[in-house]
Every structure is written in structure tokens, then in C-alpha cells.
Design a protein around this motif. Sequence first.
Motif, PDB file in Angstrom:
ATOM      1  N   VAL A  82       0.834  -1.201   0.000  1.00  0.00           N
ATOM      2  CA  VAL A  82       0.000   0.000   0.000  1.00  0.00           C
ATOM      3  C   VAL A  82       0.873   1.256   0.000  1.00  0.00           C
ATOM      4  O   VAL A  82       0.609   2.228  -0.714  1.00  0.00           O
ATOM      5  N   SER A  83       1.930   1.265   0.816  1.00  0.00           N
ATOM      6  CA  SER A  83       2.828   2.416   0.869  1.00  0.00           C
ATOM      7  C   SER A  83       3.470   2.682  -0.488  1.00  0.00           C
ATOM      8  O   SER A  83       3.616   3.826  -0.908  1.00  0.00           O
ATOM      9  N   GLY A  84       3.810   1.605  -1.135  1.00  0.00           N
ATOM     10  CA  GLY A  84       4.377   1.777  -2.469  1.00  0.00           C
ATOM     11  C   GLY A  84       3.390   2.394  -3.434  1.00  0.00           C
ATOM     12  O   GLY A  84       3.759   3.234  -4.269  1.00  0.00           O
ATOM     13  N   GLN A  85       2.127   1.994  -3.307  1.00  0.00           N
ATOM     14  CA  GLN A  85       1.098   2.563  -4.168  1.00  0.00           C
ATOM     15  C   GLN A  85       0.875   4.042  -3.871  1.00  0.00           C
ATOM     16  O   GLN A  85       0.698   4.851  -4.788  1.00  0.00           O
ATOM     17  N   ILE A  86       0.887   4.399  -2.558  1.00  0.00           N
ATOM     18  CA  ILE A  86       0.725   5.810  -2.182  1.00  0.00           C
ATOM     19  C   ILE A  86       1.866   6.639  -2.753  1.00  0.00           C
ATOM     20  O   ILE A  86       1.659   7.717  -3.307  1.00  0.00           O
ATOM     21  N   ARG A  87       3.063   6.104  -2.615  1.00  0.00           N
ATOM     22  CA  ARG A  87       4.226   6.819  -3.133  1.00  0.00           C
ATOM     23  C   ARG A  87       4.113   7.009  -4.640  1.00  0.00           C
ATOM     24  O   ARG A  87       4.387   8.088  -5.180  1.00  0.00           O
ATOM     25  N   GLU A  88       3.686   5.965  -5.320  1.00  0.00           N
ATOM     26  CA  GLU A  88       3.536   6.063  -6.776  1.00  0.00           C
ATOM     27  C   GLU A  88       2.456   7.083  -7.142  1.00  0.00           C
ATOM     28  O   GLU A  88       2.630   7.892  -8.065  1.00  0.00           O
ATOM     29  N   SER A  89       1.329   7.099  -6.376  1.00  0.00           N
ATOM     30  CA  SER A  89       0.252   8.060  -6.634  1.00  0.00           C
ATOM     31  C   SER A  89       0.721   9.493  -6.396  1.00  0.00           C
ATOM     32  O   SER A  89       0.395  10.402  -7.157  1.00  0.00           O
ATOM     33  N   GLN A  90       1.482   9.674  -5.323  1.00  0.00           N
ATOM     34  CA  GLN A  90       1.987  11.013  -5.042  1.00  0.00           C
ATOM     35  C   GLN A  90       2.894  11.512  -6.156  1.00  0.00           C
ATOM     36  O   GLN A  90       2.805  12.671  -6.574  1.00  0.00           O
ATOM     37  N   LEU A  91       3.733  10.654  -6.625  1.00  0.00           N
ATOM     38  CA  LEU A  91       4.638  11.060  -7.703  1.00  0.00           C
ATOM     39  C   LEU A  91       3.873  11.342  -8.988  1.00  0.00           C
ATOM     40  O   LEU A  91       4.206  12.271  -9.746  1.00  0.00           O
ATOM     41  N   GLN A  92       2.834  10.562  -9.249  1.00  0.00           N
ATOM     42  CA  GLN A  92       2.002  10.828 -10.417  1.00  0.00           C
ATOM     43  C   GLN A  92       1.278  12.168 -10.283  1.00  0.00           C
ATOM     44  O   GLN A  92       1.208  12.952 -11.235  1.00  0.00           O
ATOM     45  N   ALA A  93       0.736  12.434  -9.064  1.00  0.00           N
ATOM     46  CA  ALA A  93       0.065  13.713  -8.831  1.00  0.00           C
ATOM     47  C   ALA A  93       1.042  14.869  -8.983  1.00  0.00           C
ATOM     48  O   ALA A  93       0.713  15.922  -9.546  1.00  0.00           O
ATOM     49  N   LEU A  94       2.237  14.670  -8.500  1.00  0.00           N
ATOM     50  CA  LEU A  94       3.269  15.702  -8.632  1.00  0.00           C
ATOM     51  C   LEU A  94       3.577  15.972 -10.093  1.00  0.00           C
ATOM     52  O   LEU A  94       3.728  17.126 -10.520  1.00  0.00           O
ATOM     53  N   HIS A  95       3.641  14.934 -10.858  1.00  0.00           N
ATOM     54  CA  HIS A  95       3.897  15.078 -12.296  1.00  0.00           C
ATOM     55  C   HIS A  95       2.762  15.841 -12.978  1.00  0.00           C
ATOM     56  O   HIS A  95       3.005  16.756 -13.786  1.00  0.00           O
ATOM     57  N   LEU A  96       1.504  15.505 -12.612  1.00  0.00           N
ATOM     58  CA  LEU A  96       0.356  16.188 -13.209  1.00  0.00           C
ATOM     59  C   LEU A  96       0.299  17.659 -12.794  1.00  0.00           C
ATOM     60  O   LEU A  96      -0.015  18.532 -13.607  1.00  0.00           O
ATOM     61  N   LEU A  97       0.580  17.923 -11.521  1.00  0.00           N
ATOM     62  CA  LEU A  97       0.590  19.301 -11.058  1.00  0.00           C
ATOM     63  C   LEU A  97       1.675  20.109 -11.758  1.00  0.00           C
ATOM     64  O   LEU A  97       1.503  21.283 -12.070  1.00  0.00           O
ATOM     65  N   ASN A  98       2.783  19.460 -11.999  1.00  0.00           N
ATOM     66  CA  ASN A  98       3.868  20.136 -12.710  1.00  0.00           C
ATOM     67  C   ASN A  98       3.433  20.491 -14.131  1.00  0.00           C
ATOM     68  O   ASN A  98       3.707  21.591 -14.635  1.00  0.00           O
ATOM     69  N   GLN A  99       2.723  19.560 -14.774  1.00  0.00           N
ATOM     70  CA  GLN A  99       2.198  19.840 -16.107  1.00  0.00           C
ATOM     71  C   GLN A  99       1.178  20.981 -16.058  1.00  0.00           C
ATOM     72  O   GLN A  99       1.160  21.857 -16.934  1.00  0.00           O
ATOM     73  N   GLN A 100       0.328  20.958 -15.020  1.00  0.00           N
ATOM     74  CA  GLN A 100      -0.671  22.018 -14.885  1.00  0.00           C
ATOM     75  C   GLN A 100      -0.009  23.377 -14.718  1.00  0.00           C
ATOM     76  O   GLN A 100      -0.419  24.370 -15.297  1.00  0.00           O
TER      77      GLN A 100
END
Length: 541
Positions: A82-100
Amino acid sequence: MDRDSSDEDDDRRNLTYRNDTTRSSFNVEELEPQMRRRSKLTFHKGYLFALVLPLLIVFIYFSTDIRSLFTSDISSFKFNTVSGQIRESQLQALHLLNQQQSSLLSIWNHTFVNSNNITTVQFDDIKATLLTQITLNKHIQQILLSPYKAGDTLQNGTALDPSSAGYSFHRCRKVDQKFSERRTTEWKPRRNKFLFAICLSGQMSNHLICLEKHMFFAAILNRALVIPSSRFDYQYNRVLDIEHINDCIGKRVVVPFEDFMKLKKNHAHIDKFICYFSTPLPCYMDEEHLKKLKSLGISMGKLEAAWKNEDVKNPSRKTVKDVEEKFGSDDDVIAIGDVYFADVERDWVLQPGGPIAHKCKTLIEPSKLILLTAERFIQTFLGSNFIALHFRRHGFLKFCNAKKPSCFYPIPQAADCITRMVERANSPVIYLSTDAAGSETGLLQSMIMLNGKTIPLVKRPPRNSAEKWDALLYRHGLEGDSQVEAMLDKTICAMASVFIGASGSTFTEDILRLRKDWGTASICDEYLCQGENPNFISGEE
């Protein structure tokens, strides 16, 4: 193929290990050499284990938190996935926010090249909203990065600090009045040439505007202006700083009535009494006011009209040349009345600082006592960031309903408009200048909320000896004077971050003049529920 003896022994051992439960005999000769080998091997393993164990303990002691090994909840191992999934989600969100963020910056840099189709206020609102999103985006990125100790900088270096990157923006910034570009005229009174001001229409706010226009007339005609007596008009020296006008011009251009009468040895004659308007009543002068003038020791000739058909309801535009032609004279004392509705060089008169050359921000300014009291009230109750609201109600219903559309708004609609301004200006408190009944202001207060929080409406409280903000007025006998309190209201409103006025009110008009002259006018200033940046208007008090 023949196999050597060692292979046979290995096979035998394997068979013995796998089938020891089924063997029917015990062969001592085969087991003896096997025991000798095992004994030797056991000795070497034990010795090696004894040497390695202390080293292993030391290594574990220094590299591992022993306590955590025993205090950890065994169930935590189940959350590794689960922690790995959270970390992956956070990094994906960070990537999307960076694009935004990149997209928002692109809009900021390229979209607003041409804003001809929207108003200045709308354009500034869009820019402010966009910048807010960029700033919020950066904040979210920092939160997402915080568990990874990444600091304030992204790997690709696109983190934005709006203030340092040149993108800072104040949604309700002050208006640049461009005082240096003013068109002005010099006020140089001729010796012993006076203009007697006649201001009779409406209440105090109307009279102040009338007085300001008289100053312009006096400057054009090169005359000193005589301030009316309190027995004929308002007591101006209680609300205005008269000497401030003379100081700003650098010469004696304004003369109080008492000084004028001393100069004329208590008997003055108005050589020419000229009425700017002839309809509905010449000079707004009735028999009662004529008697008041005569009782002051003033004599005069017959009233005459400058123009035969000039109507206060439909004033025609006039120029400086028109004023010079109709009112120019070599007589010592002339009177002009009433010029409140006069439309002379409108753009020139309405510019910040007024049409007369001077070294101050404004010529007509509240008295020093009122200025200090306003500052103390703001310091005590409001703070520097507040909205001022002139909420005109009493006697305004009939006036507003004569307009299409009406400028008289129901309380719920007014509350909605005010709340939108609170959100735009980001101010925590509202100063309320009003003549409305408590039932109306109480309902208004209950309906002004933003993000679940009530925005307080602050009115000046009754006199309380425990409070010191109004002590100056009390000491000088000005407490309770309705005109002083009205000017105090105007002064507080003029010092606000943002002002919401009542369309058609000369009270509002007076405040707008002060805000322009003092440089406190904001691009967010507006008439209540009209969404337009106000300018000087003609109206009723």
C-alpha cells in the motif's frame, strides 16, 4: 560407465537419508566412518559459528534500531504494498501538477496579449485568479515533496515563487492617478477683488462640491473666495481645514466671512449678484436667505441671470471662456450662485487633485481633528485592510426607483454583492456608513458570510469615556455635531482599501473625490451591485 567409490558413498548416503524409516537392518561398519566425518565437520562449524556470532551481533547493534524490531506491529508488513502505491500516486500527482503549472504559466504569458473585449476589472480578476492557481499549485507540490526531503525545488526547476519571479499581482491595487499629468490653472487673486460663494441646494455634501466649484471660478476670475457665514450656511471651519487651502496655494486665496467683514468694516456691498441658473429659481435664493444676508450687514443690487434658460435639471456644458465672458468684472465684490449643478470643464474639474495648481494632494481636506480621529478609529477597530461601505437607505427608495434600473437593492441582493467584493478584496472587516434602520443592518450582517465565517460590519459606537479614539472631538466640543460626524464617516471611508458607494449619492461623490486626491482609490471601488468603477456623478444627497 563405472563410478568410483566416492560416488557410491554419496548415493548410499542419499538413499539412507530418504529411506531411513524403512530400513530393516543397522550396518555398524558403514556407519562408523560416516560418524567420524560428521564429527570433524561439526567441530569446524561450531568453531566458525562461535567466531562469527559476536561479529554479527555487533553489526546488527550499530546498523539496526533493536527496539523497533520488537515494538513494530507485525501487521505493518502488510502495508508495504500500500505504501508503495501511495508513493507512486503522489509522484504521479506531482507530475500532473507540474504539467498544470506549465500550462497555467503558458496562459499567463501568451493569452492576455489582447484584452480589448473585457473591462479592466474583469481582466485583472482573471489574472488574479490565474496567479492564485499558480501559487496554489506550487504549495501543493511542496506538500507532496515534503516526505521525500526534496526542499522547495523540483527536479526540473519549474517551482515558482510568484513574488520573486515577477508574477506578483494585487487584485485591488491602487489606481495610478498620474498627478504629474494634471491640467491646471494658477490661482492669483487680484488685490481687493472677492467672489462671494452662494451654496444653498441640498445638504453638506452638495455644499462642499459647490464650494469646490466656486474655488475654480475664483481662480478663473482672479479673485479671492469668501467663505459664507455660519449664520447663512454651514459652519465650514468645523469640518474643513480652511488654512490648509491657503498653505497649498502659497497665498491668501480663501477668506473667512468674519475676516472679510473686518476688511469691509462690518458693512459689505455685493456689486453684482449673478445667478448661474435661472430655472426653477434664480440662484436658489428665496426671500428668507435674502433677509439673512442683509442681517449680516450685506447689501446688494438686483439678482441677474447669466443665461436666461439655464435649468438645473438639464445643465449645458460650459467652458472657461464662457465663465470669463459672463462673470468677468472689475467690480470689487461679486456673488455667484448656486453652482453645484454647473457643468464647466468637467474633465478638468474631475481630475484627481482638481483643476487648480497647488502643492498638496487635495485643496479641500477634513480638519486635522477629524483626520486624527479617523486614524485612531481605524487603528482601534479596523486595521489597515478594510472595506468601506456607504449603504444609503433613508429617503433613497424614491430617488432610486426613479432610475431605470433602480439603485435601491433588497438586503439579500446587497449582501450577495458585498460578499463577492469581500472575496475579491480579501479584507476581513467592513466599515459601515449608513442611515439604515437596525432591522436592515442586522439582516445584512447575518447574510454576509464567506467560507462559513461571518464578516463583521463595524459602525462607529456611541460615545464612551473609556474609549480614547474620539477624545479629541469631545475635548474641542465637536462631539455630537451631525456635520462633523458625517465628515468623519467620509474620512474613514476615504482611507479604506476598497470602497463600495451608493450610486447617485453626493456623500459617495465626496468620498470618491478624497480617495482620488489622496491616492487611496482602488480598481475594485464600485457602486453597490453595479460592478462599475465609479467616477464623479451628479445626484441627490
